[in-house]
Write a protein that holds these residues in place. Structure first.
Motif, PDB file in Angstrom:
ATOM      1  N   MET A   1       0.821  -1.205   0.000  1.00 42.46           N
ATOM      2  CA  MET A   1       0.000   0.000   0.000  1.00 42.46           C
ATOM      3  C   MET A   1       0.859   1.261   0.000  1.00 42.46           C
ATOM      4  N   ILE A   2       1.994   1.249   0.712  1.00 46.24           N
ATOM      5  CA  ILE A   2       2.859   2.420   0.720  1.00 46.24           C
ATOM      6  C   ILE A   2       3.368   2.708  -0.687  1.00 46.24           C
ATOM      7  N   GLY A   3       3.788   1.653  -1.406  1.00 51.59           N
ATOM      8  CA  GLY A   3       4.227   1.829  -2.787  1.00 51.59           C
ATOM      9  C   GLY A   3       3.108   2.327  -3.677  1.00 51.59           C
ATOM     10  N   THR A   4       1.904   1.832  -3.444  1.00 49.93           N
ATOM     11  CA  THR A   4       0.755   2.262  -4.236  1.00 49.93           C
ATOM     12  C   THR A   4       0.446   3.733  -3.995  1.00 49.93           C
ATOM     13  N   GLY A 122       6.254  -0.371  14.956  1.00 47.43           N
ATOM     14  CA  GLY A 122       5.107  -0.939  15.636  1.00 47.43           C
ATOM     15  C   GLY A 122       4.857  -0.268  16.957  1.00 47.43           C
ATOM     16  N   SER A 123       4.747   1.047  16.926  1.00 45.05           N
ATOM     17  CA  SER A 123       4.696   1.826  18.163  1.00 45.05           C
ATOM     18  C   SER A 123       3.386   1.668  18.914  1.00 45.05           C
ATOM     19  N   THR A 124       2.324   1.226  18.243  1.00 46.52           N
ATOM     20  CA  THR A 124       1.032   1.041  18.900  1.00 46.52           C
ATOM     21  C   THR A 124       0.694  -0.439  18.954  1.00 46.52           C
ATOM     22  N   GLN A 125       0.616  -0.986  20.168  1.00 46.08           N
ATOM     23  CA  GLN A 125       0.260  -2.391  20.318  1.00 46.08           C
ATOM     24  C   GLN A 125      -1.217  -2.556  20.024  1.00 46.08           C
ATOM     25  N   THR A 249      -1.694   3.523   9.669  1.00 48.92           N
ATOM     26  CA  THR A 249      -0.243   3.697   9.578  1.00 48.92           C
ATOM     27  C   THR A 249       0.531   2.407   9.811  1.00 48.92           C
ATOM     28  N   GLU A 250      -0.053   1.474  10.577  1.00 50.01           N
ATOM     29  CA  GLU A 250       0.717   0.297  10.963  1.00 50.01           C
ATOM     30  C   GLU A 250       0.058  -1.030  10.587  1.00 50.01           C
ATOM     31  N   TRP A 251      -1.256  -1.161  10.810  1.00 50.48           N
ATOM     32  CA  TRP A 251      -1.852  -2.482  10.639  1.00 50.48           C
ATOM     33  C   TRP A 251      -2.139  -2.806   9.180  1.00 50.48           C
ATOM     34  N   SER A 254       0.775  -3.644   6.777  1.00 55.78           N
ATOM     35  CA  SER A 254       1.561  -4.847   7.064  1.00 55.78           C
ATOM     36  C   SER A 254       0.695  -6.096   7.202  1.00 55.78           C
ATOM     37  N   ASN A 255      -0.564  -6.037   6.765  1.00 51.56           N
ATOM     38  CA  ASN A 255      -1.454  -7.184   6.827  1.00 51.56           C
ATOM     39  C   ASN A 255      -2.238  -7.317   5.523  1.00 51.56           C
TER      40      ASN A 255
END
Length: 287
Positions: A1-4, A122-125, A249-251, A254-255
């Protein structure tokens, strides 16, 4: 998604005066326009449409400040068919007219070209559960309220305060499907809606598709599908709003899941007024 997202930014730069076919671009990148716009808005802090306008007005302002001889030519070059429409957009971004910019050279506001990067810290659990539900029927009391990204929404508070205690009890008695209990439902939000946009807020519960619904209640129906359930606990509303941002931003980056059209649902497990333990339910599909 970041590349997109970075490829989308490059498309905006290459298409200064052209109509952008975001649906075709998203399809070519193996995603959906809905998910792409939601992710752009969450990560950029502004809707895609606003970013496109700001970039085009930045380039147009530079041309005018450099002495472009004809405002209409600049307007057309950046996708506007009339000086009037161009003038409104230009003033909304820069705070001055196009003719003033050409005469005085500014002051002009610049929108830099965005570049997205993925943080791997992964700053937010996040505790996340993926669950599949049949058609979801949400019933309760709905109101039109403005979209507010940070802090308590006073219109939502007013709406909830106007609901009598016995009505809360009636809603709880109706709840017979997951997610159980009183729910805060946000619906009818465009995928990249700016702050202040009107949305539907429903204070209600989930019921099975065959459950009779009283005529005085509003109903929102959601197609069967998967839901990502994020758990959060902490100060209210900061914890919930930070969790919402962290999903983008994180989930999601990376999923192997993406958002599908549907409302967002908050289920409160405990609530003291200043602290809350809650779940954020987002409609998702396999990416």
């Amino acid at each position: 998604m970041i590349g997109t997202l970075n490829a989308l930014v490059d498309l905006v730069e290459r298409s200064a005066g052209e109509e952008l076919d975001i649906a075709a671009f998203a399809h070519g990148q193996g995603t959906t326009e809905y998910h792409l716009r939601r992710m752009f808005s969450a990560l950029a802090g502004m809707p895609l449409s606003e970013y496109v306008r700001r970039r085009r007005m930045t380039l147009a302002g530079a041309e005018l400040a450099a002495g472009a001889p004809n405002v209409l030519d600049v307007a057309v070059r950046h996708g506007y068919g009339s000086i009037e429409a161009f003038g409104r957009a230009f003033r909304a971004v820069h705070g001055i007219s196009a003719t003033d910019a050409r005469r005085d050279g500014g002051p002009l506001r610049t929108q830099p070209t965005l570049r997205f990067r993925l943080s791997v810290e992964g700053s937010t659990q996040m505790d996340v559960t993926i669950t599949a539900l049949p058609e979801l029927v949400l019933v309760g009391h709905a109101a039109q309220v403005p979209l507010i990204h940070e802090g308590v929404n006073p219109r939502i508070q007013e709406h909830i305060a106007a609901i009598a205690p016995e009505e809360h009890a009636r809603l709880k008695a109706l709840s017979d499907a997951e997610p159980r209990g009183i729910l805060a439902v946000t619906a009818d939000v465009a995928p990249d809606a700016p702050e202040g946009t009107t949305l539907t807020y429903l204070h209600g519960v989930a019921v099975q598709s065959g459950t009779p619904v009283p005529d005085d209640l509003d109903v929102i129906r959601v197609d069967a599908g998967s839901w990502a359930v994020f758990s959060a606990k902490g100060p209210f509303p900061e914890t919930l709003q930070n969790l919402w941002a962290a999903t983008a931003t994180e989930w999601f980056p990376s999923n192997p899941w993406r958002l599908r059209p549907g409302p967002s649902i908050v289920r409160y497990l405990e609530f003291t007024g200043t602290h809350a333990s809650c779940e954020l339910w987002l409609a998702v599909e396999a990416a």
